[in-house]
Every structure is written in C-alpha cells, then in structure tokens.
Design an enzyme around this catalytic site. Structure first.
Site, PDB file in Angstrom:
ATOM      1  N   PHE A 140     -78.102 -49.610 -59.050  1.00 57.63           N
ATOM      2  CA  PHE A 140     -76.687 -49.735 -58.691  1.00 57.63           C
ATOM      3  C   PHE A 140     -76.330 -51.209 -58.724  1.00 57.63           C
ATOM      4  CE2 PHE A 140     -72.999 -50.181 -55.978  1.00 57.63           C
ATOM      5  CZ  PHE A 140     -72.188 -49.171 -56.463  1.00 57.63           C
ATOM      6  N   ASP A 225     -81.043 -58.510 -58.992  1.00 59.69           N
ATOM      7  CA  ASP A 225     -79.911 -58.175 -58.130  1.00 59.69           C
ATOM      8  C   ASP A 225     -80.445 -57.997 -56.705  1.00 59.69           C
ATOM      9  OD1 ASP A 225     -77.984 -56.891 -56.627  1.00 59.69           O
ATOM     10  OD2 ASP A 225     -77.333 -55.554 -58.235  1.00 59.69           O
ATOM     11  N   LYS A 254     -74.160 -58.905 -49.731  1.00 54.44           N
ATOM     12  CA  LYS A 254     -73.989 -58.181 -48.472  1.00 54.44           C
ATOM     13  C   LYS A 254     -74.252 -59.002 -47.205  1.00 54.44           C
ATOM     14  CE  LYS A 254     -74.935 -53.576 -50.388  1.00 54.44           C
ATOM     15  NZ  LYS A 254     -73.888 -52.695 -49.916  1.00 54.44           N
TER      16      LYS A 254
HETATM   17  C1  LIG Z   1     -77.983 -53.734 -55.421  1.00 52.15           C
HETATM   18  C2  LIG Z   1     -76.486 -53.744 -55.353  1.00 52.15           C
HETATM   19  N1  LIG Z   1     -75.800 -54.445 -56.271  1.00 52.15           N
HETATM   20  C3  LIG Z   1     -74.459 -54.481 -56.259  1.00 52.15           C
HETATM   21  C4  LIG Z   1     -73.740 -53.804 -55.305  1.00 52.15           C
HETATM   22  C5  LIG Z   1     -72.239 -53.861 -55.315  1.00 52.15           C
HETATM   23  O1  LIG Z   1     -71.794 -54.642 -54.253  1.00 52.15           O
HETATM   24  P1  LIG Z   1     -70.273 -54.535 -53.772  1.00 52.15           P
HETATM   25  O2  LIG Z   1     -70.087 -53.175 -53.214  1.00 52.15           O
HETATM   26  O3  LIG Z   1     -70.160 -55.626 -52.743  1.00 52.15           O
HETATM   27  O4  LIG Z   1     -69.424 -54.801 -54.959  1.00 52.15           O
HETATM   28  C6  LIG Z   1     -74.415 -53.058 -54.335  1.00 52.15           C
HETATM   29  C7  LIG Z   1     -73.673 -52.280 -53.331  1.00 52.15           C
HETATM   30  O5  LIG Z   1     -74.169 -51.412 -52.670  1.00 52.15           O
HETATM   31  C8  LIG Z   1     -75.827 -53.013 -54.363  1.00 52.15           C
HETATM   32  O6  LIG Z   1     -76.531 -52.310 -53.463  1.00 52.15           O
END
Ligand SMILES: Cc1ncc(COP(=O)(O)O)c(C=O)c1O
Length: 400
Positions: A140, A225, A254
C-alpha cells in the site's frame, strides 16, 4: 454536547461517504486513551493507524504547537523558514547523513515525490525509457492516482482505470519474481519493509539484502516506504535497518508529526540532485506549524529512545497475545503487530467486540487484528488491552 446520532446525521448530509465508519465519534485523547462523544473511555491500540506514536495530546508537542501557532503558522516555500531545515537535519542524522529531504503533507505525497524523483533520476542516467517502478503485491503506497498505480492491490485500482503507466507489481518476498521484472527500463523498486495495510507482513532480511544487490547491479534505485513502520515503531528507527540495507530513497509520514499532517521524502544527496528548482513543490509542505510538530515529536522520540521502548513493549504484547486462546499466531516487528485469530473467528466481529469493551484495534485482514499502540504504552495498558482481546475472542467462540 452533540450526540453520536446527531454527528452521524451531520456527516451523512455533508461529508463524502468514502469511509465505512464504525459508529463511534472520538472527542478527546490523552496518552493511550480516547474518549467518545458519550463520555466512554477506550484504550487506543491503533493510534490513528500508527500516527500518534507518542500518544494523544503529548504535552511537549502540544506546547510546541501552541507556541508556533502564536509565532508563525505558515510561510510560502518561496522563502526559508526557521523550522523546516532543522527537521531535515534531524531526519538526515537518523538516516545516516548525506541526504536531502522534501517535505509533503501525507504518506501518499511523500511517495509521489519519491516516484517523481526516481523518474527524473532514471531518465537523466538511463535514458528516456528508464521510468518504470516495480512494487509488490499486497503493498500500500497511497490513494493518489500515481501511488495507487504503485499499490499492489488490484481491487483498489480497478475503479480508477486508467491509472498512470509505468508501474508493475511482483510477488512480495520473491527474489526471482523481482529479478525477472527489473530490466533496464526500471528506475526504481519501491517496497515496504513491513507491509502494513497488506496485513502486517515483514519482508525477510535476506530478501531485502538481495534486493539491494539486485538494484545496484541493474542500476535501479531502492525506495523504501516507511510511512507506516518508520520512526521507531518496529524497534529500529526504520524497519529496513533490521536487514542492514541502505535505501536510496526513504519515505515517511504517519508518526512524524504525532497527528499533525506531515510527510517526508529523504534521498541520498546524489539522487536528490536529480530535482532542479521548480521540478516539485507543495504549498503546505514543511510549513512552520507542521515542521514544529515534527521537531517536537522527534525530540521526545529521541529522548525516550522509542525504538528500544517499542522492542520491549512489543515483546510483552506478543507474548501476552500468544497466550490468548483465540489468537493462533502473532506477526510483525516491535509495536506494529498483527494477531492472527484462531480458525472460525472473524476479525471484524472481534474488533467490534473489542470496541464495545473499550479497546480500539482494527481488522487488518478478515482473520487478523492490527495493533499499533503508542510507543510510550505502559505495561498495565498492554495487559488491559490483551485481556479485552481475550474477552472479545471468547465472546465470539474463540476459546471453544
Ligand atoms: C506504507 C504506506 N504508505 C503510504 C500510505 C499512504 O499514506 P497517507 O494515507 O498519509 O496518504 C500508507 C497509509 O496507510 C501506508 O501505510
């Protein structure tokens, strides 16, 4: 005080209905606790999806925000501000130095920056065709069109076709699949060291090390990520550190502002140099208020040694969960954990039972609960949370 029914009606009549919300409205938080609109108290073991890593209403973060709000909330990135580079310096130090940071407002935006940077770098060094990004199934990376294209969850992508081109997914933790996909058109491989939304699934250290070597051999960048697992949650500042690899680009968001929206994309200086002024920008990114939240959050995180706390608390939580009859297995690292439930138990029903009993967790898959409490969580809070999970499993028949 507005009642829950009034809030639900207000939401239905005014807010786009993109979320399948549970019928609870939170109005206040302190440390590991939340209170709802009816005055009921909950232990928060989800932390706003791994966001409030220092707990709710942390006094030092709150004081810093109040002070910054009275001093300077926002100034355009057309000018310098006195907070943004200090946060960048701290992140750079945590990542071993020698890098540069771009500030965004969310995880998706941090990843958007990473993908754009990888494309610029790939095309500058490998020619016009080197812009593809390979990521993993189950990953994700966000909900913008581009980060959705990198997200390895076809069911989320289908509704929004056509997505931007140049993205391809391969099986996670499968080096052969990756080796077959990384050709000379690939600018970067993008990966979570622990797939969060995908069910809290860690990559093996051997896979990450082999991936680093493959990227070096094929001249592709390695983007990690760390939006969900970064900044101490897994027991290291960044989850990739467990494998001892050094990525070219790292994204985070986050936990960085402990609840204030801020994202960051760090890149090795040589990679970051692929961006020229004007190539990428955002109005709010790294503005004084969000940057001050990050500075205060990082200060507390470093003083409290949150990676060590996450390791210790994570061990206690995992050991206690494994003793619960309704829990078949526990996976994850530090305080990013999934409890795989015993056969026959439905994670949504158990999560609802937990909520009713005053514990916030979520069903990360149909059969697993995700737990991502504050990194400052106390032992008695862990014990109380596990007792509620046990009670909720038993109520669903998990102790049969
Ligand atoms: C690993 C990862 N990358 C990107 C995101 C996307 O972040 P945002 O919801 O702040 O756009 C998330 C959100 O859960 C995530 O867990």
């Amino acid at each position: 005080m507005t009642t829950l029914d009034q809030l639900v009606a207000l939401d239905a009549g005014n807010v786009m209905q993109t979320y399948g919300r549970l019928p609870v409205a939170f109005v206040r938080g302190e440390g590991s606790y939340l209170w709802d609109s009816e005055g009921k108290r909950y232990l928060d073991f989800l932390g706003g999806l791994a966001v409030t890593s220092l707990g709710h209403a942390h006094p030092e973060v709150a004081d810093a925000l109040a002070d910054q709000a009275r001093t300077l909330l926002h100034v355009s990135n057309l000018y310098y501000n006195d907070v943004q580079p200090r946060v960048a310096e701290r992140l750079n130090a945590l990542l071993g130095g020698g890098g540069r940071v771009f500030f965004a407002n969310s995880g998706a935006e941090a990843n958007e920056c990473a993908i754009k940077l990888a494309r610029r770098h790939g095309q500058q060094h490998g020619g016009p065709d080197r812009y593809h990004v390979v990521s993993a199934y189950g990953s994700f990376h966000g909900r913008t069109l581009t980060t959705l294209a990198a997200t390895g969850q076809p069911q989320k992508q289908e509704t929004f076709q056509p997505l931007p081109s140049g993205f391809r997914q391969v099986a996670y933790n499968d080096l052969d699949a990756l080796a077959a996909a990384v050709d000379d058109r690939v600018a970067a491989v993008m990966l979570e060291a622990v797939q969060g939304e995908g069910g809290v699934v860690p990559a093996s250290p051997e896979y990450l090390r082999a991936l680093r070597q493959l990227c070096d051999e094929r001249e592709a960048l390695l983007i990690v990520d760390e939006v969900q697992c970064g900044l101490g949650r897994t027991g290291k500042w960044f989850a990739f550190e467990h494998a001892g690899v050094a990525p070219d680009i790292v994204t985070m968001a986050k936990a960085l502002g402990n609840g204030v929206p801020i994202g960051a994309c760090w890149a090795r200086a040589e990679v970051a140099a692929a961006f020229a002024p004007g190539d990428h920008a955002t109005t709010f990114g790294g503005q004084p208020l969000a940057a001050r939240a990050a500075l205060a959050t990082l200060t507390v995180m470093e003083r409290e040694d949150v990676p060590a706390r996450a390791r210790r608390a994570g061990t206690r939580l995992a050991e206690a969960l494994l003793k619960v009859d309704g829990v078949a297995d526990v996976r994850g690292v530090g305080l990013l954990m999934a409890a795989e439930l015993a056969p026959g138990l439905d994670a949504k029903a158990v999560a609802q039972g937990c909520l009713d009993a005053g514990l916030v967790v979520n069903a990360v898959t149909a059969t697993a609960l995700r737990l991502a409490p504050s990194l400052l969580v106390a032992d008695d809070e862990i014990d109380a949370a596990v007792a509620i999970v046990a009670q909720a499993c038993a109520a669903q028949g998990g102790d049969a």
